[in-house]
Design an enzyme around this catalytic site. Structure first.
Site, PDB file in Angstrom:
ATOM      1  N   MET A  34      74.161 -15.777  -6.553  1.00 37.41           N
ATOM      2  CA  MET A  34      74.147 -17.045  -7.283  1.00 37.41           C
ATOM      3  C   MET A  34      75.407 -17.843  -6.967  1.00 37.41           C
ATOM      4  O   MET A  34      75.785 -18.757  -7.708  1.00 37.41           O
ATOM      5  CB  MET A  34      74.012 -16.805  -8.788  1.00 37.41           C
ATOM      6  N   LEU A  37      81.188 -16.756  -4.854  1.00 40.02           N
ATOM      7  CA  LEU A  37      81.316 -15.497  -4.130  1.00 40.02           C
ATOM      8  C   LEU A  37      82.692 -14.868  -4.331  1.00 40.02           C
ATOM      9  O   LEU A  37      83.718 -15.542  -4.340  1.00 40.02           O
ATOM     10  CB  LEU A  37      81.080 -15.736  -2.637  1.00 40.02           C
ATOM     11  N   HIS A  38      82.694 -13.540  -4.495  1.00 37.84           N
ATOM     12  CA  HIS A  38      83.929 -12.778  -4.602  1.00 37.84           C
ATOM     13  C   HIS A  38      83.841 -11.590  -3.649  1.00 37.84           C
ATOM     14  O   HIS A  38      82.873 -11.451  -2.876  1.00 37.84           O
ATOM     15  CB  HIS A  38      84.180 -12.340  -6.047  1.00 37.84           C
ATOM     16  N   HIS A  41      80.564  -9.570  -3.383  1.00 42.90           N
ATOM     17  CA  HIS A  41      79.530 -10.160  -2.529  1.00 42.90           C
ATOM     18  C   HIS A  41      79.857  -9.944  -1.056  1.00 42.90           C
ATOM     19  O   HIS A  41      78.980  -9.588  -0.253  1.00 42.90           O
ATOM     20  CB  HIS A  41      79.417 -11.675  -2.784  1.00 42.90           C
ATOM     21  N   LYS A 172      77.397  -2.481  -9.618  1.00 36.97           N
ATOM     22  CA  LYS A 172      77.828  -2.973 -10.932  1.00 36.97           C
ATOM     23  C   LYS A 172      76.622  -3.373 -11.774  1.00 36.97           C
ATOM     24  O   LYS A 172      76.572  -3.100 -12.975  1.00 36.97           O
ATOM     25  CB  LYS A 172      78.772  -4.166 -10.780  1.00 36.97           C
ATOM     26  N   MET A 207      84.480  -6.559 -10.304  1.00 36.19           N
ATOM     27  CA  MET A 207      84.438  -7.962  -9.907  1.00 36.19           C
ATOM     28  C   MET A 207      83.134  -8.606 -10.361  1.00 36.19           C
ATOM     29  O   MET A 207      82.064  -8.028 -10.256  1.00 36.19           O
ATOM     30  CB  MET A 207      84.590  -8.087  -8.393  1.00 36.19           C
TER      31      MET A 207
END
Length: 344
Positions: A34, A37-38, A41, A172, A207
């Site tokens: 979605m 991004l971190h 991802h 997660k 995260m």
């Protein structure tokens, strides 16, 4: 420098690109997101690059997985920074020379994803939905009754559009991976579901795009969920197998933290609510009364960080100035190995 991947907004264009890859016998790994991004991802995209020729990434904030009172309108939309992250990542793949490449970023419009009735977040709303029960009614589903209906529906649509060899999700969101795996199996979808490990901040916080909503005060307190799961690991490592001992280890830790926060002045505290702690079978996510040492269990939990009551001068606040509740989830695996070395 122009992007190395194609930004695609229409379904026919995406399908045309996919047909060319199929004709060239290039495998496709798909990472649905979605946006915002971190590193979690990016880790999934790296995994996809190790296992496929082409990587497709979708960025779509799916309205049907948000409840009526949830944060759809405020969900972070950060395409400019997402684009830079994807470009840098693909440059990394190019330098390596042995990895797949990001070939498409799919950013569809809601009217294309939901071409019939406008999407609804009502529990009894009309529409064409995919519902996976009883999985979608447990844990997250009990608190967010439309969430997994929305997740399963949009994943079915995206998988039908992209038709990847493999699709990637993070540990997660453990219940989400169970729902998607069940959907893929039950509807005979021709893709493999790959699950990547949870990626954590240096202090252990899982995260999440929603972490951006946490200012310094709530961000420090957010670690309480991960720490409560560690308490479960400790009693498991000491030999506890009964549900009540494992469950109480987490709940006692959380309740103590709640009392400590309530005792502080409003300008110092960061309050939270406990949604659930689950001790579940690792294959079905059904709650267990006793953990089999060989099979282990999945311990998961959710809390809601409440808004800051009295922001202080020059206090570092999160997106939205810490005025909205933030739901956090996490999980860990209980097994003999984690009992010896620690999973988190």
């Amino acid at each position: 420098m122009p992007s190395s991947f194609e930004l695609i907004k229409s379904i026919p264009t995406l399908r045309s690109v996919r047909r060319k890859a199929l004709f060239l016998r290039r495998t496709v790994g798909f990472v649905p997101t979605m946006g915002a991004l971190h590193q979690g991802h990016l880790a999934l995209i790296r995994q996809a690059a190790r296992e496929n020729d082409h990587i497709y990434v979708s960025i779509y904030v799916n309205p049907t997985q948000f409840g009526v009172k949830e944060d759809l309108s405020s969900y972070p939309r950060t395409w400019a920074t997402d684009k830079v992250k994807l470009e840098k990542l693909d440059e990394e793949f190019q330098r390596d020379g042995t990895l797949g490449r990001i070939r498409a970023v799919f950013m569809p419009k809601t009217e294309d994803i939901y071409p019939g009735l406008p999407p609804t977040s009502e529990i009894d709303g009309d529409g064409s939905f995919v519902i996976i029960t009883p999985l979608s009614k447990r844990l997250e589903g009990a608190s967010r009754p439309v969430f997994f209906r929305g997740v399963a529906t949009v994943c079915m649509k995206l998988l039908n559009i992209v038709q990847p060899e493999k699709v990637y999700f993070g540990q997660k969101d453990i219940q989400q991976t169970f729902v998607v795996k069940r959907m893929v199996r039950d509807f005979h979808l021709n893709t493999q579901v790959q699950v990547g490990p949870t990626v954590r901040e240096a202090d252990g916080l899982a995260m999440s795009s929603r972490n951006a909503y946490l200012g310094d005060r709530r961000r420090r307190m957010a670690l309480v969920l991960m720490k409560s799961l560690k308490e479960v690991q400790k009693v498991f490592a000491r030999g506890a197998r009964k549900r009540r001992y494992l469950y109480n280890a987490a709940m006692d830790f959380l309740h103590l933290a709640q009392r400590q926060q309530e005792a502080l002045p409003q300008g110092q505290r960061a309050r939270f609510e406990i949604d659930y702690i689950s001790i579940a079978d690792p294959n079905t996510l059904e709650e267990v009364e006793e953990v089999n040492a060989e099979d282990g269990a999945i311990v998961s939990g959710a809390i809601k960080m409440l808004p800051i009551e009295d922001p202080q001068y020059e206090e570092q606040l999160g997106v939205g100035d810490d005025t909205s509740p933030v739901r956090l989830i996490d999980n860990t695996r209980l097994d003999l190995l984690s009992a010896k070395v620690g999973f988190l």
